[in-house]
Design a protein around this motif. Structure first.
Motif, short mmCIF file in Angstrom:
data_model
loop_
_atom_site.label_atom_id
_atom_site.label_comp_id
_atom_site.label_asym_id
_atom_site.label_seq_id
_atom_site.Cartn_x
_atom_site.Cartn_y
_atom_site.Cartn_z
N LYS A 1 -27.57 24.70 8.30
CA LYS A 1 -27.72 25.99 8.99
C LYS A 1 -26.64 26.06 10.07
O LYS A 1 -26.67 25.28 11.02
CB LYS A 1 -29.11 26.11 9.63
N LEU A 2 -25.73 26.96 9.91
CA LEU A 2 -24.58 27.00 10.81
C LEU A 2 -24.56 28.29 11.62
O LEU A 2 -25.05 29.32 11.17
CB LEU A 2 -23.28 26.87 10.00
N THR A 3 -24.01 28.20 12.83
CA THR A 3 -23.91 29.35 13.72
C THR A 3 -22.51 29.94 13.64
O THR A 3 -21.52 29.25 13.91
CB THR A 3 -24.21 28.91 15.18
N ASN A 4 -22.42 31.22 13.24
CA ASN A 4 -21.13 31.94 13.20
C ASN A 4 -19.98 31.07 12.71
O ASN A 4 -18.95 30.93 13.38
CB ASN A 4 -20.76 32.45 14.61
N PRO A 5 -20.10 30.47 11.56
CA PRO A 5 -19.09 29.48 11.16
C PRO A 5 -17.71 30.08 10.91
O PRO A 5 -17.59 31.20 10.42
CB PRO A 5 -19.65 28.87 9.88
N ILE A 6 -16.69 29.32 11.29
CA ILE A 6 -15.29 29.61 10.98
C ILE A 6 -14.90 28.73 9.80
O ILE A 6 -15.26 27.56 9.76
CB ILE A 6 -14.40 29.29 12.21
N PHE A 7 -14.16 29.31 8.85
CA PHE A 7 -13.78 28.56 7.66
C PHE A 7 -12.32 28.12 7.76
O PHE A 7 -11.45 28.90 8.16
CB PHE A 7 -13.97 29.44 6.42
N ARG A 21 -14.47 34.56 9.89
CA ARG A 21 -13.05 34.28 10.15
C ARG A 21 -12.57 33.07 9.35
O ARG A 21 -13.32 32.10 9.18
CB ARG A 21 -12.82 34.02 11.64
N ILE A 22 -11.34 33.19 8.87
CA ILE A 22 -10.75 32.17 8.01
C ILE A 22 -9.40 31.72 8.55
O ILE A 22 -8.58 32.56 8.92
CB ILE A 22 -10.53 32.75 6.59
N TYR A 23 -9.18 30.41 8.58
CA TYR A 23 -7.83 29.88 8.79
C TYR A 23 -7.42 29.11 7.54
O TYR A 23 -8.14 28.22 7.10
CB TYR A 23 -7.79 28.90 9.98
N THR A 24 -6.28 29.48 6.95
CA THR A 24 -5.76 28.67 5.85
C THR A 24 -4.51 27.95 6.36
O THR A 24 -3.70 28.52 7.08
CB THR A 24 -5.43 29.51 4.61
N LEU A 25 -4.38 26.68 5.97
CA LEU A 25 -3.32 25.83 6.50
C LEU A 25 -2.38 25.43 5.38
O LEU A 25 -2.81 25.08 4.28
CB LEU A 25 -3.93 24.56 7.13
N GLY A 26 -1.08 25.47 5.66
CA GLY A 26 -0.14 25.11 4.60
C GLY A 26 1.22 24.75 5.16
O GLY A 26 1.44 24.75 6.37
N GLY A 27 2.13 24.43 4.25
CA GLY A 27 3.50 24.13 4.64
C GLY A 27 4.42 25.26 4.23
O GLY A 27 4.14 26.00 3.29
N TYR A 28 5.52 25.39 4.96
CA TYR A 28 6.51 26.41 4.61
C TYR A 28 7.82 25.66 4.35
O TYR A 28 8.48 25.18 5.28
CB TYR A 28 6.65 27.41 5.76
N GLY A 29 8.16 25.52 3.07
CA GLY A 29 9.31 24.71 2.68
C GLY A 29 10.63 25.38 3.01
O GLY A 29 10.85 26.52 2.62
N LEU A 82 -8.03 37.94 -0.69
CA LEU A 82 -9.40 38.28 -1.08
C LEU A 82 -10.27 38.50 0.15
O LEU A 82 -11.16 39.35 0.16
CB LEU A 82 -9.99 37.16 -1.94
N GLY A 83 -10.03 37.72 1.21
CA GLY A 83 -10.79 37.88 2.45
C GLY A 83 -10.56 39.24 3.07
O GLY A 83 -11.50 39.88 3.57
N LYS A 84 -9.31 39.71 3.01
CA LYS A 84 -9.00 41.03 3.58
C LYS A 84 -9.80 42.11 2.85
O LYS A 84 -10.36 43.02 3.49
CB LYS A 84 -7.50 41.30 3.45
N LEU A 85 -9.89 42.00 1.52
CA LEU A 85 -10.65 42.98 0.74
C LEU A 85 -12.14 42.95 1.08
O LEU A 85 -12.85 43.92 0.90
CB LEU A 85 -10.47 42.74 -0.76
N ARG A 86 -12.62 41.81 1.58
CA ARG A 86 -14.03 41.68 1.96
C ARG A 86 -14.26 41.93 3.45
O ARG A 86 -15.36 41.72 3.95
CB ARG A 86 -14.54 40.26 1.62
N GLY A 87 -13.19 42.30 4.16
CA GLY A 87 -13.35 42.64 5.57
C GLY A 87 -13.36 41.47 6.52
O GLY A 87 -13.82 41.58 7.66
N LEU A 88 -12.85 40.31 6.11
CA LEU A 88 -12.81 39.14 6.99
C LEU A 88 -11.53 39.13 7.82
O LEU A 88 -10.53 39.72 7.45
CB LEU A 88 -12.90 37.85 6.17
N GLU A 89 -11.58 38.44 8.95
CA GLU A 89 -10.38 38.18 9.75
C GLU A 89 -9.74 36.90 9.24
O GLU A 89 -10.36 35.83 9.31
CB GLU A 89 -10.76 37.98 11.22
N CYS A 90 -8.51 36.99 8.72
CA CYS A 90 -7.92 35.82 8.09
C CYS A 90 -6.53 35.55 8.65
O CYS A 90 -5.73 36.47 8.84
CB CYS A 90 -7.79 36.03 6.58
N ILE A 91 -6.27 34.28 8.86
CA ILE A 91 -4.99 33.84 9.43
C ILE A 91 -4.47 32.67 8.61
O ILE A 91 -5.22 31.74 8.30
CB ILE A 91 -5.19 33.37 10.89
N CYS A 92 -3.19 32.73 8.24
CA CYS A 92 -2.56 31.58 7.60
C CYS A 92 -1.57 30.96 8.57
O CYS A 92 -0.75 31.66 9.16
CB CYS A 92 -1.84 32.03 6.32
#
Lengths: 250, 250, 250, 250
Positions: free
Chosen positions: A13-19, A117-125, A174-184
């Motif tokens: 059971k999580l409170t306002n989880p960030i992904f 809210r979503i944070y996706t993490l990656g590399g930029y070559g 996909l998050g944008k289409l569902r109304g989420l705040e997303c950051i890469c």
């Protein structure tokens, strides 16, 4: 057989989880960052995701015990604030269709958990060695861009030129289409090596964004190790070139 | 059309059957081993498996008669002990999705037959000729690892580094999720030739594990034959290199 | 969208029809043979088959009119004997799965029409120019092999070594499972050119098997034309080699 | 997850709409032409199409804001005549199956809107620089061919020899099966560069066909820019060749 299956070890059971997503990719920056986060925040695994969109493969640990490849969801409970859900894994989906199905599946899973809210993490070559990697950003809205700029993230015009490919991009789209705040958050990296330094740059932004305290000792250790390998490879190459030149004129 | 179909020639009643897989792969070690087992134990075919995950192909026998490619299930009845179910075939699934669907289908089939233990047989490619192949193991649990070590199987740290890909790996991974005891036995092999010697090494472990008596005459014959071909190829190569060298300085 | 659709222009009532397949393949032998048969026997098209397993493509005729690529079924009514159903087309399925689905679809279609016997026509690539192509056979039963041998078809041990790949093989394999009498006739061909001579060799067997009379004038014309092209190419190549040799020593 | 989803921003009521497709392809001729049309006619976007047949990717605008890749439908209302529906997008489907599913989906969508006529726009790659590109045509019927010839479209025998591959072909082929009047307009292009000149040639036909007035200033500007790049590349190449020649004899 289901295309994708999830096995819950626990239903936290999580409170306002960030992904937060950190799967393998360019320089393995996202994976390194997310796994470091797991260790530092003592995250707990609560679900295994298996899919025929992953390679038909098991990994074998040092004791000879096998495990089917997949992705894993972990959580972190935090006092008085927003809890965290962290996705790591052995692979991304092998095909474009697989990528879409997996990201859609994960999206549905985290919407069920009330993620906003979503944070996706990656590399930029960038194709060259980078002494001090910048963190390039992309987001679903202007306010998020402004917030990230305050944390040192840069949004250079025309970068990343090819857009963002794979889970880090798709979860945003996909998050944008569902109304989420997303950051890469993408750490600059040569793309030639696994890059702990770039992962650290990404995490230095993320620790401010999440208001957590992280120790980077082990990442710095790994970065030194990679630097040594890179430096040795450079020596070997230069030696080879020198010999070749001599041979040519000898 | 169904993705996978099974045609039963017979529905044998088996006692506590053990399942053994030997499909084509590196050095064809698993296939050679399983087919040798079929002959030695006078196994009886009881089912044909066809699938659009296999190549769209028929094989033609020496009399000109065709047969659609597929996998086949055989059984061996044994007095006072555990019966055997042995899987062999022309091909593995062509795509990752196909591999998953086929392994899942076979898993369901053998669960219906009350199988509790699985041995998957394969080759472990090392890229050089091997005089005395070791048998590398992987398993779903510590006790199995211990048992196999007693039979001479080795579990070297970091091997196989890339995990186990294909049916031999997947049946272990899916079997573990279903609570089965699963063991993969991989004979070391160069990967350049079909390798009966490696298949024999795997079977020498398996005969102890299954408590059966096998004659290796025909496998030894084939191994000698392959050794001769390998040795001739080596001669031809060395000859070619010698000529090239002379030409270079001549 | 359906994976495969069939549009019937007509639902012909046929007597004990024999099915003949001639799709594109090695040397286009099967396609050439089947299309020659269409012309000679004045076959009538009765169905168009479209599928997403074919390329996403239209063909354009000399008048600029387009047509979606597909396969086509034709029929020939014959007095007092067995009628014919002939399959030709622009392409075979692009993927293994597509091949299986298309062949299964066609199998169901011809079973509905009460077909009991199948001839599939193809080329057997041998990698060198062939003056007098033999016709290699494969079949679903011993009696068929004997019958074909009487008509001059050969069944050499170990040929075709790799089995029969594609629709010509698959229709045999699936037909055997459905209890049909199936025969594959493969004309030897270099594999480098479209091969009307090989198609004629196949048809010379087939006209005896079907008890029809065929004129080979147009095929012979095309064969001469191809021979001329092949011969010119050989001249050009030899000329190039001669020049190269001179340059080497000059 | 649905294979294809459409999100309507608006459901415009259109009068006898004509459908125009311009997706990425050879020389990006179709895309350039359709996007120019959007701007010139002040078209309004009314639907977004997303699909797992597109790459798993987002694009990032200059402000750092992401958007999932897809196709977009726009409309143009015209006084006293036929309205327009224009399809543009980031990608075509990645696989043959994806191409079929997307074209079928779009076909159903525009049939719902009562479309009776289709123009698909594309490039026809000829492998050499073209000073004055012709517009090659293909259509679903003789009357359409005649009408297009009057507008300067050419229908040379045997061109395009390979037929028309991708959405521009498939929409014609599927449209023909549904009884629509379909025309493909292909501007000749080298295939080496994005080709605004070829797009203009296509639009010069289309403005007559649609009875609209278009300004080509911006396309001409882009064409000049591309010509300069092409010319520079040619200089660099010739320079490199000259140096190489000197080195050879030096």
């Amino acid at each position: 057989m289901e295309d994708i299956t999830i096995e819950f070890l626990e239903k936290p059971k999580l409170t306002n989880p960030i992904f937060i997503e950190g799967l393998p990719g360019v320089g393995n920056v996202g994976k390194l960052a997310a796994e470091h986060l797991l260790g530092e925040l003592e995250a707990k695994k609560f679900a295994d995701i298996y899919s025929k969109h992953f390679p038909p493969q098991v990994v074998v640990d040092d004791g000879g015990i096998i495990r089917l490849v997949g992705n894993q969801l972990h959580y972190v409970k935090r006092k008085g604030g927003q809890d965290l859900v962290i996705l790591v894994g052995d692979f991304q989906g092998l095909t474009p269709e697989g990528q879409y199905e997996l990201s859609d599946f994960i999206m549905n899973t985290i919407l069920d958990m009330n993620v906003k809210r979503i944070y996706t993490l990656g590399g930029y070559g960038v194709g060259r060695m980078i002494a001090t990697p910048r963190v390039i950003g992309a987001a679903t809205g202007d306010t998020l861009v402004k917030d990230m700029k305050k944390l040192g993230v840069v949004f250079p015009k025309g970068e990343p030129g090819a857009g963002i490919v794979g889970a880090s991009g798709l979860l945003l789209g996909l998050g944008k289409l569902r109304g989420l705040e997303c950051i890469c958050l993408m750490g600059e990296t040569s793309g030639y090596f696994v890059d702990p330094k770039s992962a650290q740059a990404v995490l230095e932004v993320l620790q401010k964004a999440l208001d957590v305290e992280l120790d980077f000792g082990s990442l710095e250790e790994r970065a030194k190790h990679i630097d040594q390998i890179a430096s040795k490879l450079k020596d070997v190459e230069e030696e080879a070139e020198r010999k070749e030149d001599l041979g040519y004129f000898g």
